[in-house]
Design an enzyme around this catalytic site. Sequence first.
Site, PDB file in Angstrom:
ATOM      1  N   SER A 169       2.966   1.282  -2.433  1.00 14.37           N
ATOM      2  CA  SER A 169       3.552   2.604  -2.209  1.00 14.37           C
ATOM      3  C   SER A 169       2.754   3.671  -2.952  1.00 14.37           C
ATOM      4  O   SER A 169       1.557   3.829  -2.709  1.00 14.37           O
ATOM      5  CB  SER A 169       5.030   2.587  -2.606  1.00 14.37           C
ATOM      6  OG  SER A 169       5.695   3.733  -2.120  1.00 14.37           O
ATOM      7  N   ASP A 262       8.832   1.377   8.503  1.00 15.63           N
ATOM      8  CA  ASP A 262       8.528   2.107   7.276  1.00 15.63           C
ATOM      9  C   ASP A 262       8.055   3.509   7.634  1.00 15.63           C
ATOM     10  O   ASP A 262       7.164   3.658   8.479  1.00 15.63           O
ATOM     11  CB  ASP A 262       7.434   1.355   6.517  1.00 15.63           C
ATOM     12  CG  ASP A 262       6.988   2.040   5.229  1.00 15.63           C
ATOM     13  OD1 ASP A 262       7.597   3.050   4.839  1.00 15.63           O
ATOM     14  OD2 ASP A 262       6.024   1.541   4.614  1.00 15.63           O
ATOM     15  N   HIS A 292       9.957  -0.899   4.045  1.00 18.42           N
ATOM     16  CA  HIS A 292       9.183  -0.493   2.862  1.00 18.42           C
ATOM     17  C   HIS A 292       9.822  -1.100   1.614  1.00 18.42           C
ATOM     18  O   HIS A 292      11.015  -0.945   1.370  1.00 18.42           O
ATOM     19  CB  HIS A 292       9.185   1.037   2.766  1.00 18.42           C
ATOM     20  CG  HIS A 292       8.305   1.583   1.695  1.00 18.42           C
ATOM     21  ND1 HIS A 292       7.045   2.082   1.948  1.00 18.42           N
ATOM     22  CD2 HIS A 292       8.494   1.729   0.355  1.00 18.42           C
ATOM     23  CE1 HIS A 292       6.501   2.517   0.828  1.00 18.42           C
ATOM     24  NE2 HIS A 292       7.359   2.311  -0.150  1.00 18.42           N
TER      25      HIS A 292
END
Length: 320
Positions: A169, A262, A292
């Site tokens: 991320s 995501d 995610h």
Amino acid sequence: MSPDTSGPAAPAPAPQGPGAPGTPTPTPATPPPDLLTPAARALCDAMSAGFPRPEAGVAALRAAARARLGEVPPARDTEADGVPVRLYEGAESLVVVFAHGGGWVLCDLDTHDRLCRALASRTGATVVSVGYRRAPEHRFPAAEDDMCTAVAWAAERYPGRPLVVAGDSSGGSLAAAAALRARDGGGPPLAGQLLVHPALDHRLDTASARDFAEGHFHTTAHMRWYWQRYLGPDGDPAAASPGLAAELRGLPPALLVLADCDPLRDEGLAYARRLSAAGVPTVVHLHTGVFHGFLAGAGLLPEADGALDAAAGWLRQPRR
């Protein structure tokens, strides 16, 4: 006789409202199909139920990110030229410098302890987990600076060993940025970059950012909030977005591990295409039916274990 002037009787008013004769019954909107696997949906809903909305603020989101950690097993904590790092020493020559996710605001060495241990155990590599400075107390480029400091420190501590940058991320953003800065600033040579559903583009204007804005744990609203905390009122969003870098030639080989459901999926795919077009050996592992942050489900979610095994296989490939 008077003529009949009454005429035909006027028709009665037609009944009104749903179900009245001649009134079409509205067709209920069909909800879109759920693209998550049943196991991923159950885990996603459980994670979402305890995670606050952005408006809850930094303290509440940080507390939620650390919830249910329990006792974190001890590991070797030290400093990389002033940057806190946690070392997971492995028997193989590979060194992985890992930046945790959390929107540059949340998470820390503890929240990603299990993930780093999983990478170390699956690869035999030495993993250097970086406790970079977080926003909003320390805005861009503080986190990038700390990541690059840790990369340079690892290169000096483990000379001659293959060095890979990695992160998930926002940590994937820092890993990508460190690869760019190493290339442009004469940093240590890198053998690869492992980018797990990375945050690469502040604009969030892709189809996946719209299609998966809600309902899949990580929301587009959260991501926008993270960008705002990271950049502040005076930050340069383009400079903080590795996905907008003008030139990608000369970067190390890349693996992008993406989740299909995501908001960040499409910016990851776009970066992979640009890397390939620039001649960078690039592999994409796009995992369907997951969301995610799904790697947090390792041990519970078969897709998470499969993704970690596949990423470890890529990391174990011979490197210079």
